[in-house]
Design a protein around this motif. Structure first.
Motif, PDB file in Angstrom:
ATOM      1  N   TRP B 153       0.839  -1.206   0.000  1.00  0.00           N
ATOM      2  CA  TRP B 153       0.000   0.000   0.000  1.00  0.00           C
ATOM      3  C   TRP B 153       0.876   1.259   0.000  1.00  0.00           C
ATOM      4  CZ3 TRP B 153      -1.686   3.436   4.189  1.00  0.00           C
ATOM      5  CH2 TRP B 153      -2.911   4.064   3.952  1.00  0.00           C
ATOM      6  N   ASP B 156       3.247   1.799  -3.453  1.00  0.00           N
ATOM      7  CA  ASP B 156       2.660   2.146  -4.755  1.00  0.00           C
ATOM      8  C   ASP B 156       3.107   3.529  -5.224  1.00  0.00           C
ATOM      9  OD1 ASP B 156       0.822   1.884  -7.026  1.00  0.00           O
ATOM     10  OD2 ASP B 156      -0.296   3.462  -5.990  1.00  0.00           O
ATOM     11  N   VAL B 157       3.512   4.361  -4.281  1.00  0.00           N
ATOM     12  CA  VAL B 157       3.978   5.706  -4.648  1.00  0.00           C
ATOM     13  C   VAL B 157       5.165   5.629  -5.620  1.00  0.00           C
ATOM     14  CG1 VAL B 157       5.530   5.937  -2.647  1.00  0.00           C
ATOM     15  CG2 VAL B 157       4.572   7.979  -3.703  1.00  0.00           C
ATOM     16  N   ASP B 160       3.786   5.364  -9.007  1.00  0.00           N
ATOM     17  CA  ASP B 160       3.279   6.681  -9.417  1.00  0.00           C
ATOM     18  C   ASP B 160       4.426   7.572  -9.900  1.00  0.00           C
ATOM     19  OD1 ASP B 160       0.889   5.729  -8.565  1.00  0.00           O
ATOM     20  OD2 ASP B 160       0.726   7.008  -6.786  1.00  0.00           O
ATOM     21  N   GLU B 195       0.092   2.071 -14.087  1.00  0.00           N
ATOM     22  CA  GLU B 195      -0.153   2.910 -12.914  1.00  0.00           C
ATOM     23  C   GLU B 195      -1.500   2.549 -12.282  1.00  0.00           C
ATOM     24  OE1 GLU B 195      -1.756   6.238 -10.725  1.00  0.00           O
ATOM     25  OE2 GLU B 195      -2.444   5.772 -12.747  1.00  0.00           O
ATOM     26  N   ASP B 199      -2.595   0.984  -8.507  1.00  0.00           N
ATOM     27  CA  ASP B 199      -3.687   1.460  -7.648  1.00  0.00           C
ATOM     28  C   ASP B 199      -4.604   0.310  -7.228  1.00  0.00           C
ATOM     29  OD1 ASP B 199      -2.777   4.008  -7.696  1.00  0.00           O
ATOM     30  OD2 ASP B 199      -4.241   4.754  -9.163  1.00  0.00           O
ATOM     31  N   THR B 202      -3.163  -1.626  -4.453  1.00  0.00           N
ATOM     32  CA  THR B 202      -3.337  -1.015  -3.118  1.00  0.00           C
ATOM     33  C   THR B 202      -4.752  -1.266  -2.609  1.00  0.00           C
ATOM     34  OG1 THR B 202      -4.105   1.140  -3.888  1.00  0.00           O
ATOM     35  CG2 THR B 202      -1.726   0.850  -3.661  1.00  0.00           C
ATOM     36  N   ARG B 221      -2.981   7.306   2.101  1.00  0.00           N
ATOM     37  CA  ARG B 221      -1.941   6.580   1.375  1.00  0.00           C
ATOM     38  C   ARG B 221      -1.028   7.564   0.651  1.00  0.00           C
ATOM     39  NH1 ARG B 221      -1.790   4.419  -3.879  1.00  0.00           N
ATOM     40  NH2 ARG B 221      -3.972   4.834  -4.320  1.00  0.00           N
ATOM     41  N   LYS B 223       0.810   9.150  -2.232  1.00  0.00           N
ATOM     42  CA  LYS B 223       0.542   9.091  -3.677  1.00  0.00           C
ATOM     43  C   LYS B 223       1.510   9.997  -4.417  1.00  0.00           C
ATOM     44  CE  LYS B 223      -4.338   8.081  -3.262  1.00  0.00           C
ATOM     45  NZ  LYS B 223      -5.421   8.706  -2.574  1.00  0.00           N
ATOM     46  N   ASP B 225       2.338  12.806  -7.030  1.00  0.00           N
ATOM     47  CA  ASP B 225       1.526  13.923  -7.510  1.00  0.00           C
ATOM     48  C   ASP B 225       1.236  13.767  -8.995  1.00  0.00           C
ATOM     49  OD1 ASP B 225       0.352  16.246  -8.217  1.00  0.00           O
ATOM     50  OD2 ASP B 225       1.874  17.557  -7.332  1.00  0.00           O
TER      51      ASP B 225
END
Lengths: 267, 233
Positions: B153, B156-157, B160, B195, B199, B202, B221, B223, B225
Motif C-alpha cells: 500500500w 505504490d507511490v 506513481d 499505474e 492502484d 493497493t 496513502r 501518492k 503527484d
C-alpha cells in the motif's frame, strides 16, 4: 459555539440515560452459579438483545430485571439492579408494582382464558389505572392499536383471547403488557413460536415500541437480534462476555467467543 | 479459525478463497505475458493475452454469483461477512487488472507496426515493479498478512513516480520529433495502465486489512503527484 456545547451536552445526556443499571449481579439456583458478575447499562428508548447458547444465563438474567426469579424458592440474586437509579431489590419495593413498570412477554403466547377485552383490561384494573368504563375502553383500544392488533379484533372484543391465531395471541400478550404503561418491556424469545409473517409483525411492533420504551429481548435468532436491536449482549456460561452496538457485534466483534457463536462455529 | 458447525459453509468459503487465488494467478500471468509481448514485440503473445482474458471475466461472474448465493442463503456475519464482501470486491478488481493487461497487449500490436522506441526500457522497469507489488499483495491477501499488505500500500507511490517520469520522457520525445507521437501515445497508455494496476493492488491491500482487522486502512496513502509532470518546466 454555545450551540455546539448544547448539542454535545445533549448527546452526553443521551449516552448516560441508562434505564436499568445492573452491577456485579450474581444468581444462584441452589449450588449452581447461573449468573457471574454481570454488569450492564440498559439504555432507555432502545432495544437491547441478549444472545448466547442455551443455558448461558440470558433468560435468567432477563428475569432478574423484573424480579420474576423471586417466584423460584432456591433462586438467590446478589448485586444491585437499579431502575432509574432505585434498587429494585430494595425491601420497600413491591414486586407487583415493579412488574407493572417492567412488563414481560414470554416465549409462548399465554393469554388469559378470558375475552380479548378482559385480557387487556385486567392489568389496568388491578393497578387502578382507569377511573371509569370509558377510561378502560380507551386504554384497551390504545394498547391494541399500539400492538397493531386493533383492526383485526375490534369487532370481536368479547371473543376469547385463546381463539386468536398464534401471532395474534402474541400481539395480544404484548398489548396486555403495554396496557399498564410500563417503562421497560422484557421479551423472552417472543417470536420462537411464530411464523415469519407474525414474526415480522412483532418485530415491526418492537421497533415502534422503542420510541417510548426500553425493550430487552432474549432471542435465539441471531438475525432477529441483528434486525431489531441497537445494542447486543453476548452471554456465555453465566458470563456476559461482550456488550456493544449491534452493528459492531455483527460485523467486527471483539471477543473470540462472540465471533465463534454468531458465525456458527461454536462447540 | 475454528471450523463452522455446518461444514458445507466452510467448503463454500474455501471454494471462494481458492477461486480468488486462481484468478490472481491468471491476472498475474496475463500481465506478465503482456509485458513480454511489449518487450519482444511479439504479436502472437499479445493475442494470447487478449484471448485468455475472457476466462478471467467468466471467473469473476461465477464468483459474484456464488458470493451472492452465500449472502442470501447463509446470511454470514462478522469475519465470514467480511471475507465474502472482500472476495466480491477483490474478484472484480482482478477482473479489471486483467482488462488493463489486455489493453496493454492490444497496444503492443500497434507498437509493433512502428520502429522500436528507447523509452520502452523504462516502461518495462515500471512493469517489473508493478508485477512485484501485485504478486506481493496477492500473497498478502491469501495469507491474510496485513503487514505485507500495508507495505504494498505504501510502496505504490514508487509506481506513481515512475509513471510521472515516463510521462515527462514521452512528452519530450514527442516534442522533439512529431513523427513518433502516434507510437509514444500508445506507450503512454501502457504506462497509465500499469499505474492503474498499481492502484488496484493497493485496493487489494485495503481489502486484506479489512478482512483481518474489520476496519478500513484509512485514506492517507502516499501518492505520487499526478500533476508533477505538468508543473515541471
Amino acid at each position: 459555539m454555545n450551540k455546539t456545547i448544547t448539542a454535545e451536552a445533549q448527546i452526553a445526556s443521551n449516552i448516560v440515560s441508562a434505564k436499568i443499571s445492573a452491577r456485579k449481579v450474581n444468581v444462584f439456583y441452589g449450588d449452581t452459579h447461573a449468573i457471574k458478575d454481570v454488569s450492564i447499562e440498559i439504555l432507555d428508548r432502545s432495544v437491547t438483545a441478549f444472545i448466547g447458547p442455551s443455558g448461558c444465563g440470558k433468560s435468567t438474567f432477563l428475569r432478574c430485571l423484573n424480579r420474576m426469579n423471586d417466584t423460584i424458592d432456591i433462586c438467590r440474586v446478589e448485586g444491585t439492579i437499579e431502575l432509574d437509579g432505585h434498587d429494585i431489590y430494595d425491601a420497600s419495593v413491591d414486586p407487583v408494582q415493579l412488574r407493572a413498570r417492567v412488563g414481560m412477554v414470554f416465549q409462548k403466547p399465554n393469554p388469559f382464558p378470558k375475552s380479548i377485552y378482559d385480557n387487556i383490561a385486567y392489568g389496568p384494573k388491578i393497578h387502578g389505572l382507569a377511573q371509569s368504563k370509558a377510561d378502560l375502553d380507551g386504554i384497551v383500544e390504545s394498547a391494541l392499536r399500539r400492538a397493531a392488533l386493533w383492526e383485526e379484533v375490534k369487532d370481536r372484543l368479547a371473543a376469547p383471547g385463546t381463539g386468536l391465531s398464534g401471532g395474534q395471541q402474541q400481539r395480544l400478550c404484548i398489548a396486555r403488557a403495554i396496557a399498564t404503561a410500563p417503562e421497560v418491556l422484557l421479551m423472552d424469545e417472543p417470536c420462537s413460536a411464530l411464523d415469519p409473517i407474525a414474526t415480522a409483525q412483532v418485530e415491526e411492533l418492537i421497533d415502534e415500541l422503542r420510541k417510548s420504551y426500553s425493550v430487552v429481548i432474549v432471542t435465539h435468532s441471531m438475525q432477529q437480534a441483528a434486525r431489531v436491536s441497537q445494542k447486543t449482549a453476548f452471554f456465555h456460561l453465566g458470563l456476559m462476555l461482550e456488550y456493544d452496538d449491534t452493528s459492531k457485534i455483527f460485523t467486527n466483534p471483539d471477543h473470540e467467543k462472540t465471533q465463534a457463536y454468531i458465525t456458527g462455529r461454536f462447540g | 479459525m475454528k471450523e463452522h458447525i455446518v461444514s458445507s459453509f466452510d467448503e463454500e468459503l474455501q471454494k471462494i478463497t481458492a477461486r480468488i487465488s486462481e484468478m490472481g494467478g491468471l491476472a498475474e500471468e496475463e500481465l506478465s505475458m503482456a509485458l513480454e509481448a511489449v518487450r519482444l514485440r511479439d504479436g502472437a503473445l499479445a493475442r494470447k493475452v487478449i484471448e485468455s482474458d475472457d476466462r478471467l471475466d467468466m471467473m469473476d461472474a461465477r464468483l459474484e454469483h456464488d458470493a451472492i448465493q452465500m449472502l442470501a442463503l447463509r446470511q454470514p456475519v462478522a469475519s465470514d461477512l467480511r471475507e465474502i464482501v472482500a472476495a466480491l470486491k477483490v474478484s472484480s478488481t482482478l477482473e479489471r487488472i486483467g482488462d488493463l493487461a489486455k489493453n496493454i497487449a492490444k497496444r503492443t500490436q500497434v507498437l509493433n507496426e512502428g520502429q522500436p522506441l528507447r523509452v520502452t526500457g523504462s516502461i518495462l522497469r515500471m512493469g517489473k515493479l508493478t508485477q512485484t507489488l501485485f504478486a506481493e499483495v496477492l500473497d498478502a491477501y491469501t495469507s491474510r498478512n496485513t503487514s505485507m499488505a500495508v507495505s504494498v500500500w505504501k510502496r505504490d507511490v514508487e509506481v506513481d513516480e515512475m509513471y510521472n517520469s515516463i510521462f515527462r520522457e514521452l512528452t519530450t520525445y514527442m516534442m522533439e520529433d512529431p513523427r513518433v507521437i502516434s507510437l509514444c501515445s500508445q506507450l503512454l497508455f501502457v504506462a497509465k495502465n500499469l499505474e492503474r494496476i498499481g492502484d488496484h493492488a493497493t485496493f487489494i491491500s485495503e481489502m486484506t486489512y479489512y478482512v483481518v482487522e474489520g476496519e478500513q486502512l484509512g485514506d492517507d496513502r502516499p501518492k505520487g503527484d499526478p500533476l508533477a509532470a505538468f508543473i515541471e518546466d
